[in-house]
Design an enzyme around this catalytic site. Structure first.
Site, PDB file in Angstrom:
ATOM      1  N   LYS A  79      41.828  25.357   8.330  1.00 30.50           N
ATOM      2  CA  LYS A  79      42.988  26.245   8.426  1.00 30.50           C
ATOM      3  C   LYS A  79      43.229  26.720   9.854  1.00 30.50           C
ATOM      4  O   LYS A  79      44.330  27.187  10.165  1.00 30.50           O
ATOM      5  CB  LYS A  79      42.830  27.442   7.484  1.00 30.50           C
ATOM      6  CG  LYS A  79      41.738  28.424   7.854  1.00 30.50           C
ATOM      7  CD  LYS A  79      41.642  29.542   6.828  1.00 30.50           C
ATOM      8  CE  LYS A  79      40.531  30.532   7.159  1.00 30.50           C
ATOM      9  NZ  LYS A  79      40.786  31.268   8.407  1.00 30.50           N
ATOM     10  N   ASP A  80      42.224  26.611  10.722  1.00 33.17           N
ATOM     11  CA  ASP A  80      42.383  27.006  12.128  1.00 33.17           C
ATOM     12  C   ASP A  80      42.947  25.892  12.997  1.00 33.17           C
ATOM     13  O   ASP A  80      43.254  26.115  14.165  1.00 33.17           O
ATOM     14  CB  ASP A  80      41.034  27.456  12.711  1.00 33.17           C
ATOM     15  CG  ASP A  80      40.519  28.739  12.080  1.00 33.17           C
ATOM     16  OD1 ASP A  80      41.343  29.531  11.596  1.00 33.17           O
ATOM     17  OD2 ASP A  80      39.294  28.941  12.066  1.00 33.17           O
ATOM     18  N   SER A 104      29.639  31.506  15.661  1.00 34.26           N
ATOM     19  CA  SER A 104      29.564  32.498  14.586  1.00 34.26           C
ATOM     20  C   SER A 104      28.677  31.989  13.461  1.00 34.26           C
ATOM     21  O   SER A 104      28.459  30.787  13.302  1.00 34.26           O
ATOM     22  CB  SER A 104      30.966  32.794  14.046  1.00 34.26           C
ATOM     23  OG  SER A 104      31.465  31.670  13.331  1.00 34.26           O
ATOM     24  N   ARG A 129      39.526  42.517  13.322  1.00 30.87           N
ATOM     25  CA  ARG A 129      38.984  41.324  13.952  1.00 30.87           C
ATOM     26  C   ARG A 129      37.476  41.344  13.836  1.00 30.87           C
ATOM     27  O   ARG A 129      36.871  42.308  13.412  1.00 30.87           O
ATOM     28  CB  ARG A 129      39.375  41.260  15.450  1.00 30.87           C
ATOM     29  CG  ARG A 129      40.850  40.987  15.720  1.00 30.87           C
ATOM     30  CD  ARG A 129      41.281  39.569  15.380  1.00 30.87           C
ATOM     31  NE  ARG A 129      40.382  38.575  15.939  1.00 30.87           N
ATOM     32  CZ  ARG A 129      40.406  38.158  17.204  1.00 30.87           C
ATOM     33  NH1 ARG A 129      41.283  38.655  18.049  1.00 30.87           N
ATOM     34  NH2 ARG A 129      39.566  37.231  17.622  1.00 30.87           N
ATOM     35  N   ARG A 177      50.351  36.145   7.266  1.00 27.61           N
ATOM     36  CA  ARG A 177      50.606  35.611   5.930  1.00 27.61           C
ATOM     37  C   ARG A 177      50.048  36.556   4.864  1.00 27.61           C
ATOM     38  O   ARG A 177      50.755  36.937   3.914  1.00 27.61           O
ATOM     39  CB  ARG A 177      49.953  34.224   5.797  1.00 27.61           C
ATOM     40  CG  ARG A 177      50.032  33.613   4.399  1.00 27.61           C
ATOM     41  CD  ARG A 177      49.217  32.322   4.327  1.00 27.61           C
ATOM     42  NE  ARG A 177      47.814  32.526   4.647  1.00 27.61           N
ATOM     43  CZ  ARG A 177      46.902  32.969   3.779  1.00 27.61           C
ATOM     44  NH1 ARG A 177      47.240  33.243   2.529  1.00 27.61           N
ATOM     45  NH2 ARG A 177      45.647  33.116   4.157  1.00 27.61           N
ATOM     46  N   ARG A 178      48.783  36.942   5.001  1.00 25.62           N
ATOM     47  CA  ARG A 178      48.178  37.847   4.025  1.00 25.62           C
ATOM     48  C   ARG A 178      48.875  39.204   4.030  1.00 25.62           C
ATOM     49  O   ARG A 178      49.119  39.794   2.976  1.00 25.62           O
ATOM     50  CB  ARG A 178      46.683  38.004   4.329  1.00 25.62           C
ATOM     51  CG  ARG A 178      45.871  36.748   4.032  1.00 25.62           C
ATOM     52  CD  ARG A 178      44.472  36.841   4.603  1.00 25.62           C
ATOM     53  NE  ARG A 178      43.684  35.657   4.240  1.00 25.62           N
ATOM     54  CZ  ARG A 178      42.581  35.274   4.889  1.00 25.62           C
ATOM     55  NH1 ARG A 178      42.138  35.991   5.923  1.00 25.62           N
ATOM     56  NH2 ARG A 178      41.924  34.193   4.503  1.00 25.62           N
ATOM     57  N   VAL A 208      32.670  37.623   9.834  1.00 22.19           N
ATOM     58  CA  VAL A 208      32.626  38.106   8.452  1.00 22.19           C
ATOM     59  C   VAL A 208      31.720  39.324   8.324  1.00 22.19           C
ATOM     60  O   VAL A 208      32.086  40.331   7.701  1.00 22.19           O
ATOM     61  CB  VAL A 208      32.169  36.977   7.505  1.00 22.19           C
ATOM     62  CG1 VAL A 208      31.985  37.517   6.091  1.00 22.19           C
ATOM     63  CG2 VAL A 208      33.175  35.833   7.509  1.00 22.19           C
ATOM     64  N   THR A 262      43.447  43.107   7.524  1.00 20.07           N
ATOM     65  CA  THR A 262      43.656  41.675   7.733  1.00 20.07           C
ATOM     66  C   THR A 262      44.403  41.496   9.044  1.00 20.07           C
ATOM     67  O   THR A 262      45.234  42.332   9.404  1.00 20.07           O
ATOM     68  CB  THR A 262      44.444  41.003   6.601  1.00 20.07           C
ATOM     69  OG1 THR A 262      44.659  39.620   6.927  1.00 20.07           O
ATOM     70  CG2 THR A 262      45.814  41.638   6.406  1.00 20.07           C
ATOM     71  N   ARG A 287      33.356  42.477   9.697  1.00 22.32           N
ATOM     72  CA  ARG A 287      34.401  42.997   8.818  1.00 22.32           C
ATOM     73  C   ARG A 287      33.808  43.733   7.618  1.00 22.32           C
ATOM     74  O   ARG A 287      34.292  44.807   7.238  1.00 22.32           O
ATOM     75  CB  ARG A 287      35.317  41.851   8.363  1.00 22.32           C
ATOM     76  CG  ARG A 287      36.047  41.185   9.504  1.00 22.32           C
ATOM     77  CD  ARG A 287      36.986  40.099   9.022  1.00 22.32           C
ATOM     78  NE  ARG A 287      37.493  39.331  10.151  1.00 22.32           N
ATOM     79  CZ  ARG A 287      38.643  38.655  10.148  1.00 22.32           C
ATOM     80  NH1 ARG A 287      39.392  38.649   9.073  1.00 22.32           N
ATOM     81  NH2 ARG A 287      39.028  37.993  11.215  1.00 22.32           N
ATOM     82  N   CYS A 314      49.646  28.221  13.432  1.00 17.04           N
ATOM     83  CA  CYS A 314      48.712  28.998  12.613  1.00 17.04           C
ATOM     84  C   CYS A 314      49.178  30.438  12.385  1.00 17.04           C
ATOM     85  O   CYS A 314      48.688  31.108  11.481  1.00 17.04           O
ATOM     86  CB  CYS A 314      47.335  29.008  13.269  1.00 17.04           C
ATOM     87  SG  CYS A 314      46.600  27.379  13.467  1.00 17.04           S
TER      88      CYS A 314
END
Length: 305
Positions: free
Chosen positions: A80-81, A10, A146, A128-129, A149, A124, A152, A238
């Site tokens: 974070k992944d 990506s 999905r 969590r969000r 960036v 999202t 989206r 995660c």
């Protein structure tokens, strides 16, 4: 020395890899790089939210496999992944300086969490969000999204969504110009490791690790250690709606953390100030506080992952 770097394909992954390469070259002038692109399950399966695919480390695992098989020397990840536990043969060897760890509401009309119109659709795929947003605004609709960036943002501009929740770090790294309203960590604790790029190497590559350590940002590395210890002590992957942000402040770590029901009905958020001498111990202490105050919620959420 030639360093073979494995990463996803990506635009954000490539940009993060460039950041790592520039950082390494800043402290090691005689290094060259070879880029190895790995296509992961998470990149191929775009039809489901990440939490429905049910694979831990969905972006991280296959990239790390290239290192374990000897096809690459290091792997680069959004930290974070990365699950709290990785192969014993691997080690987190380096983190460049951290970028903004916060989440943000992204829209075309300069909305923030308070001014977002009732019945708005927010995109999202993060539980969590989703949970923290619904705990603040029960009158909105949260819809999975999905894609990378750019994809989206295109869906936002095509009016498929009224707003998105995204990590500020990714938007800034790609220099994407959109209307961003930052969300305080006290309202939406970020995912552990958010804003940090992690570089993983084989544990037995002492020569390579020495090169990487010279390029390491020690403050960021300590924050990463605290957040990953927090995640490990909770025993969460995660896909658990859990946030934890450790910010170094001199001899202390300011730790904000929380957990939420994905539908926003129950949550716990707290902030504490801890000694920074042992960042991993600080992370464990933060986790213990969360477990004391929200044990029932933690148990229910872990049961379903």
């Amino acid at each position: 020395m030639i360093i073979r770097i494995a990463t996803r394909g990506s635009a954000l992954s490539i940009k993060q890899t460039r950041i790592v390469m520039d950082r390494i070259l800043e402290f090691n002038k005689d290094v060259e790089f070879k880029l190895i692109i790995v296509k992961t399950t998470g990149d191929v399966n775009l039809s489901k939210p990440l939490y429905e695919i049910g694979v831990k480390g969905i972006f991280e695992r296959e990239v790390n496999q290239a290192v374990l098989r000897g096809e690459a020397d290091v792997a680069v990840h959004s930290l974070k992944d990365m699950p709290a536990q990785i192969s014993n043969d691997l080690v987190l060897a380096m983190t460049p300086p951290r970028d903004d760890p916060r989440d943000a509401l992204v829209s075309l009309r300069q909305y923030n969490v308070d001014t977002l119109p009732s019945k708005s659709t927010v995109g999202t795929s993060s539980l969590r969000r989703r949970g923290f947003l619904l705990s603040l605004r029960r009158d909105i609709n949260v819809k999975p999204i999905r894609g990378n960036v750019d994809t989206r943002i295109r869906k936002l501009k095509d009016n498929e969504y009224d707003a998105l929740i995204m990590a500020i770090a990714g938007l800034e790294r790609l220099s994407i110009s959109v209307n961003v309203s930052e969300i305080s960590p006290e309202l939406m604790p970020p995912a552990p490791g958010q804003g940090i790029i992690g570089v993983v190497a084989r544990r037995d590559r002492e020569d390579l690790i020495k090169v990487l350590r010279r390029s390491n940002d020690e403050e960021t590395f300590k924050e990463a250690a605290a957040e990953r210890a927090f995640l490990s002590r909770i025993g969460a992957g995660c896909h658990v709606p859990l946030g934890g942000l450790a910010l170094l402040d001199g001899e202390h770590i300011n730790f904000t953390y929380g957990i939420v029901d994905p539908d926003g009905f129950e949550k716990f958020i707290n902030s504490i100030r801890l000694n920074a001498v042992d960042p991993e111990e600080a992370g464990k202490l933060a986790a213990e506080d969360l477990l004391r105050n929200a044990r029932g919620l933690v148990a229910r959420l872990l049961k379903h992952t």
